[in-house]
Design a protein around this motif. Sequence first.
Motif, PDB file in Angstrom:
ATOM      1  N   ILE A   9       0.909  -1.309  -0.025  1.00 12.48           N
ATOM      2  CA  ILE A   9       0.022   0.062   0.127  1.00 12.48           C
ATOM      3  C   ILE A   9       0.950   1.290   0.053  1.00 12.48           C
ATOM      4  O   ILE A   9       1.529   1.415   0.945  1.00 12.48           O
ATOM      5  CB  ILE A   9      -0.848   0.182   1.359  1.00 12.48           C
ATOM      6  N   LEU A  66      -1.069   6.699   0.493  1.00 14.28           N
ATOM      7  CA  LEU A  66      -2.538   6.318   0.831  1.00 14.28           C
ATOM      8  C   LEU A  66      -2.653   6.428   2.479  1.00 14.28           C
ATOM      9  O   LEU A  66      -3.606   7.119   2.967  1.00 14.28           O
ATOM     10  CB  LEU A  66      -3.015   5.098   0.289  1.00 14.28           C
ATOM     11  N   ALA A 106      -5.017   9.463   4.165  1.00 11.07           N
ATOM     12  CA  ALA A 106      -6.061   8.996   5.555  1.00 11.07           C
ATOM     13  C   ALA A 106      -5.734   9.833   6.583  1.00 11.07           C
ATOM     14  O   ALA A 106      -6.577  10.275   7.140  1.00 11.07           O
ATOM     15  CB  ALA A 106      -6.038   7.528   5.754  1.00 11.07           C
ATOM     16  N   GLU A 113     -10.135   1.060   7.026  1.00 10.62           N
ATOM     17  CA  GLU A 113     -10.432   1.879   5.972  1.00 10.62           C
ATOM     18  C   GLU A 113      -9.169   1.670   4.829  1.00 10.62           C
ATOM     19  O   GLU A 113      -9.429   2.301   3.529  1.00 10.62           O
ATOM     20  CB  GLU A 113     -10.709   3.075   6.124  1.00 10.62           C
ATOM     21  N   VAL A 114      -8.237   1.436   5.290  1.00 11.60           N
ATOM     22  CA  VAL A 114      -6.738   1.632   4.551  1.00 11.60           C
ATOM     23  C   VAL A 114      -6.109   0.367   4.340  1.00 11.60           C
ATOM     24  O   VAL A 114      -6.147  -0.340   3.350  1.00 11.60           O
ATOM     25  CB  VAL A 114      -5.859   2.568   4.843  1.00 11.60           C
ATOM     26  N   PRO A 141      -8.563  -3.123   3.551  1.00  9.16           N
ATOM     27  CA  PRO A 141      -9.352  -2.997   1.816  1.00  9.16           C
ATOM     28  C   PRO A 141      -7.997  -3.008   1.088  1.00  9.16           C
ATOM     29  O   PRO A 141      -7.845  -3.864  -0.142  1.00  9.16           O
ATOM     30  CB  PRO A 141      -9.740  -1.656   1.880  1.00  9.16           C
ATOM     31  N   GLY A 142      -6.842  -2.485   1.256  1.00  2.00           N
ATOM     32  CA  GLY A 142      -5.593  -2.265   0.412  1.00  2.00           C
ATOM     33  C   GLY A 142      -5.196  -3.645   0.429  1.00  2.00           C
ATOM     34  O   GLY A 142      -4.509  -3.896  -0.885  1.00  2.00           O
ATOM     35  N   TRP A 194     -10.950  -2.405  -8.230  1.00  2.00           N
ATOM     36  CA  TRP A 194     -10.137  -1.208  -7.767  1.00  2.00           C
ATOM     37  C   TRP A 194      -9.241  -0.932  -8.538  1.00  2.00           C
ATOM     38  O   TRP A 194      -8.380   0.021  -8.371  1.00  2.00           O
ATOM     39  CB  TRP A 194      -9.860  -1.635  -6.400  1.00  2.00           C
ATOM     40  N   GLY A 195      -9.024  -1.824 -10.001  1.00  2.00           N
ATOM     41  CA  GLY A 195      -7.698  -1.167 -10.864  1.00  2.00           C
ATOM     42  C   GLY A 195      -6.422  -1.188  -9.911  1.00  2.00           C
ATOM     43  O   GLY A 195      -5.750  -0.208 -10.122  1.00  2.00           O
ATOM     44  N   LEU A 196      -6.017  -2.199  -9.191  1.00  2.00           N
ATOM     45  CA  LEU A 196      -5.115  -2.309  -8.006  1.00  2.00           C
ATOM     46  C   LEU A 196      -3.830  -2.431  -9.135  1.00  2.00           C
ATOM     47  O   LEU A 196      -2.809  -2.179  -8.512  1.00  2.00           O
ATOM     48  CB  LEU A 196      -5.388  -3.098  -7.037  1.00  2.00           C
ATOM     49  N   ALA A 235      -3.529  10.208  -4.897  1.00  2.00           N
ATOM     50  CA  ALA A 235      -3.552   9.447  -3.552  1.00  2.00           C
ATOM     51  C   ALA A 235      -5.150   9.181  -3.256  1.00  2.00           C
ATOM     52  O   ALA A 235      -5.309   9.096  -2.145  1.00  2.00           O
ATOM     53  CB  ALA A 235      -2.912   9.988  -2.334  1.00  2.00           C
ATOM     54  N   LEU A 236      -6.052   8.797  -4.312  1.00  3.69           N
ATOM     55  CA  LEU A 236      -7.066   8.650  -3.938  1.00  3.69           C
ATOM     56  C   LEU A 236      -7.158   6.977  -3.454  1.00  3.69           C
ATOM     57  O   LEU A 236      -6.293   6.248  -3.857  1.00  3.69           O
ATOM     58  CB  LEU A 236      -7.884   8.626  -5.053  1.00  3.69           C
ATOM     59  N   PHE A 237      -8.287   6.897  -2.570  1.00  2.15           N
ATOM     60  CA  PHE A 237      -8.352   5.194  -2.327  1.00  2.15           C
ATOM     61  C   PHE A 237      -9.071   4.458  -3.367  1.00  2.15           C
ATOM     62  O   PHE A 237     -10.138   4.705  -3.801  1.00  2.15           O
ATOM     63  CB  PHE A 237      -9.175   4.849  -1.184  1.00  2.15           C
ATOM     64  N   PRO A 238      -8.275   3.605  -4.132  1.00  4.18           N
ATOM     65  CA  PRO A 238      -8.735   2.930  -5.133  1.00  4.18           C
ATOM     66  C   PRO A 238      -9.940   2.022  -4.773  1.00  4.18           C
ATOM     67  O   PRO A 238     -10.675   1.820  -5.789  1.00  4.18           O
ATOM     68  CB  PRO A 238      -7.601   2.014  -5.514  1.00  4.18           C
ATOM     69  N   TRP A 239     -10.277   1.810  -3.509  1.00  5.40           N
ATOM     70  CA  TRP A 239     -11.341   0.754  -3.342  1.00  5.40           C
ATOM     71  C   TRP A 239     -12.685   1.395  -2.871  1.00  5.40           C
ATOM     72  O   TRP A 239     -13.590   1.034  -2.318  1.00  5.40           O
ATOM     73  CB  TRP A 239     -11.136  -0.170  -2.204  1.00  5.40           C
ATOM     74  N   LYS A 240     -12.397   2.842  -2.868  1.00  7.94           N
ATOM     75  CA  LYS A 240     -13.605   3.774  -2.494  1.00  7.94           C
ATOM     76  C   LYS A 240     -14.309   4.157  -3.933  1.00  7.94           C
ATOM     77  O   LYS A 240     -13.282   4.987  -4.818  1.00  7.94           O
ATOM     78  CB  LYS A 240     -13.281   4.559  -1.560  1.00  7.94           C
ATOM     79  N   PHE A 247     -14.600  10.878   2.898  1.00  6.12           N
ATOM     80  CA  PHE A 247     -13.707  10.219   3.913  1.00  6.12           C
ATOM     81  C   PHE A 247     -13.521  10.721   5.170  1.00  6.12           C
ATOM     82  O   PHE A 247     -13.775  10.287   6.179  1.00  6.12           O
ATOM     83  CB  PHE A 247     -12.561   9.662   3.257  1.00  6.12           C
ATOM     84  N   TYR A 292     -15.226   4.421  -9.736  1.00 11.51           N
ATOM     85  CA  TYR A 292     -14.121   4.320  -8.838  1.00 11.51           C
ATOM     86  C   TYR A 292     -12.885   5.089  -9.684  1.00 11.51           C
ATOM     87  O   TYR A 292     -13.025   5.355 -10.831  1.00 11.51           O
ATOM     88  CB  TYR A 292     -13.574   2.570  -8.941  1.00 11.51           C
ATOM     89  N   ASN A 297     -10.026   4.567 -10.558  1.00  6.62           N
ATOM     90  CA  ASN A 297      -9.344   4.151 -11.966  1.00  6.62           C
ATOM     91  C   ASN A 297      -9.993   4.105 -13.200  1.00  6.62           C
ATOM     92  O   ASN A 297      -9.530   3.797 -14.320  1.00  6.62           O
ATOM     93  CB  ASN A 297      -8.737   2.621 -11.928  1.00  6.62           C
TER      94      ASN A 297
END
Lengths: 273, 252
Positions: free
Chosen positions: A163, A167, A171, A184-185, A188-189, A267-269, B88-93, B101, B133, B135
């Motif tokens: 992560i 990020l 937060a 929250e981070v 999920p990350g 999530w396009g991780l 730095a956006l949360f990709p899962w939100k 947030f 999202y 992305n």
Amino acid sequence: MSDHVEPIAFIAGPKRVWLYVRQAAAFIAPLVLLLLAWPAIVTIFDVSPRVFPGVQAVLGAAADGLRDGTLLAHVATSLGRVALGTVLAVAAAVPLGVAMGVNSGVSALLTPLFRFFSVLAGIAWIPIATLWFGYGFGAITFVIFNAVFFIVAYNTLLGVSAIPPRLRHAAASLGAGRVAMLTEVLLPGALPNIVTGVRTGLGFAWRGLIAAEMIATDVGLGYMLFVARDFYRTEVIVLGMIIIGIIWLFIDRLLLAPLERATIERWGLVQRT
Amino acid sequence: MKGLTLRNLHKTYFDLNMGSRVTAVQDVSLHIREGEFVAVVGPSGCGKSTILNMVAGFLPATKGEVLVGDRPVKGPGPDRGVVFQNFALFPWKTVIDNVGFGLKMRGIPKPERDRIAREFLALAGLTNAADRYPNELSGGMQQRVGVVRALANEPDVLLMDEPFASVDAQTRMTLQEELTRIWQERRHTVLFITHDVGEAVFLADRVIVLSKGQVLREIDIPISRPRAWDTVSEQDDFKRLSSEVLQMVRSA
Ligand SMILES: Nc1ncnc2c1ncn2[C@@H]1O[C@H](COP(=O)(O)OP(=O)(O)OP(=O)(O)O)[C@@H](O)[C@H]1O
Ligand SMILES: [Mg+2]
């Protein structure tokens, strides 16, 4: 286990459905071929049922097993054991993995160990498990637990440490405290990695379970295979093998792979570096 | 809204390659008035990000202190909103959950924070992106979300580290204009880091030129607002100030 199915994820609509059908067909076709070749080969070469059973004998064994309920008992027991061991392992591994991922000192210390034990996954633990826990429930749960635990902990650690710090910074600067940072981070990350870990670990756990059941218990699919061998019941052995394979394919293809794809893709991780 | 004070800030890193201490920031003092927009420019490696990270509380200062209003900074906190270069956006939100947030961290219930988040999204023309999202958005849209996420939390001070450096030139100009417009409505205290001289002069009330970790000069930018590129870029004031700052940066 890591067949490439991702590309489909990036295609939408009817084309996607069509691709799924094609992929499923490509997967099933060789199995159907094998199924067709099997009776032919058994007949042509006049194979003894003691060496390999005919299709009908296997179907008969399935019918018998279903009628007297033993087949269901074996399957249910095996699935229950895997479920229990996996739940325990994930519950222990995720918090530990997160703690390791947050603390670089602890992580440096434990990472090599976890990699080592990840390799040992499953079967290699059986002898020592039976020494420690005797034959039965304890030994089998221990084997499954180990197959899942180390891999999930290691993957969680990887997920958390991958992560990007920004990020966490983001937060924190939005007011997240320790608990929120976790829920929250960090979790999920790391989730895509956790799912990958569970998928890999379950694969080892399933194999380890079958092996453990052969020596350490008196019910379950592995036991079913092993006892059948003593009576030269090849039709029961093959039936068991088919069921073991099918159950795993169902778990992996219908449950774990889609879950893994969903988390990673949505999530396009891929682009989170 | 509050002012921001940097008092004799120092930062030395231990450089592993050289095996010695390097000074990244040396005795920087700076006061940004309440509602003032200050841009810091300087060549690469002069310590801009280091300063911002100390102000944000991500990095402890070796010496000196940072004050928001009259309260010393101890670590990251919601009084200082940060906009990051890489968003730095949360990709899962989803976008709306990213923007909400900070409100969530304050315990504001979901319907209320969605309402507020939507207001802020509208401010940046992002209404239709609310449920997507990150992305799924272009870089420019992602950074709009990044700015709006910081604003929605109503910080006293807004910190921005080269926020528009990773979008294309056209989008960058649009974002700069949007930022001046939003800033004019809300008058945040802003510390804006950039290496783009034109950007600094266009946006700021005051430009600080940084050199080797020290403040080289401060220049007031008395260009009238609202500012738009079409008109500002034609003004003699803008041209003169830009070339003045540019010369200083190049000599830095
Ligand atoms: N973690 C670190 N360890 C050692 N040296 C560092 C570290 N971070 C930054 N530095 C050094 O401190 C100096 C200032 O770095 P900083 O990132 O603040 O510069 P910058 O002005 O933001 O540059 P850029 O415009 O390239 O972003 C540089 O010489 C850099 O090499
Ligand atoms: Mg920088």
